[in-house]
Design a protein around this motif. Structure first.
Motif: not given
Length: 273
Positions: A202, A209, A198-199, A204-206, A148, A152
């Protein structure tokens, strides 16, 4: 297609063994054969060289992508250069945040401004393919956060490069964001930034996303005069934000970078861009 069709002895057996690990081995094998057929038609010498140098890596990479991310196979093109680079790398080494801007700058060097958005898209899909193979073959499931973070950090680099391209586009059309404070004695060039929330914020992008962004620019310490074609800062930076959004979110024949969600800004959709 048979091994005789490709002229690559032993390929099918190794490919079958690699595809057996996929969630749907038969489907993965079919997609891999389609990719090999494309390579054999458009880049037979490259395929033979890749098979000779990295037979196991070739099968492992094709099986991983064919089994989990077939859409990425379509973006790799008809030559073997991307897979050859991947096969020659040590995929156990993760990319650090600082690696992506350096790699991307090297890719963009010498590319005309109008061709840079397409180069960003190619870079994105090539790096996502590398991350996917690492995710499946190298990174333990309990360390998913590593994947992740890489996704990101890749997005960070692509979004930053997109902003630089948008800046250059707007400067070439209407000039730099330069005003003068009242009296005309002191120039003022406001800072502009894109915040990732958002992701993305943080890390935590997938893989699928969207990116939550907020645009901000610096207020002047007093009233302003002049400016590029008499535009106010809000007019200028709104135009910059629109150009940036097109580069990032435009869907083209060779894909897109990211879907953009701007609703986290003050007042959401009702608020100024």
């Amino acid at each position: 297609m048979t091994k005789e069709d490709l002229g690559l002895a032993g390929l099918m057996g190794r490919l079958d063994a690699a595809c057996a690990r996929a969630a749907d081995p038969a489907d993965a094998r079919m997609l891999c054969l389609q990719m090999l057929a494309t390579f054999a038609e458009h880049d037979p010498g490259g395929l033979e060289s890749l098979w000779a140098a990295h037979p196991d890596a070739l099968c492992r990479i094709l099986a991983a992508l064919g089994g989990a991310a077939p859409f990425l196979l379509r973006h790799l093109g008809s030559d073997t250069k991307v897979i050859a680079r991947m096969a020659g790398e040590d995929l156990s080494i993760r990319r650090a945040r600082a690696d992506y801007p350096v790699l991307l700058a090297a890719r963009l060097e010498g590319v005309p401004l109008e061709g840079r958005p397409a180069e960003l898209r190619r870079f994105k899909y090539e790096e996502l393919a590398r991350i996917t193979v690492r995710d499946l073959d190298v990174v333990p499931i309990e360390e998913t956060g590593v994947t992740l973070a890489e996704v990101s950090h890749l997005a960070d680099a692509l979004l930053a490069a997109s902003l630089e391209i948008a800046r250059a586009q707007i400067v070439s059309k209407i000039g730099p964001p330069l005003w003068y404070l009242s009296g005309g004695s002191e120039s003022f060039e406001p800072a502009f930034a894109v915040l990732g929330l958002g992701k993305l914020g943080s890390e935590e992008l997938n893989y699928s996303s969207d990116v939550d962004l907020v645009y901000v620019y610096q207020n002047a310490p007093g009233s302003l005069e002049g400016g590029p074609r008499d535009r106010s800062p809000v007019e200028y930076f709104s135009r910059l934000a629109q150009a940036y959004g097109r580069i990032v979110a435009e869907v083209t024949g060779d894909g897109f970078l990211y879907r953009v969600d701007l609703d986290l800004r003050p007042e959401g959709k009702a608020g100024p861009l």
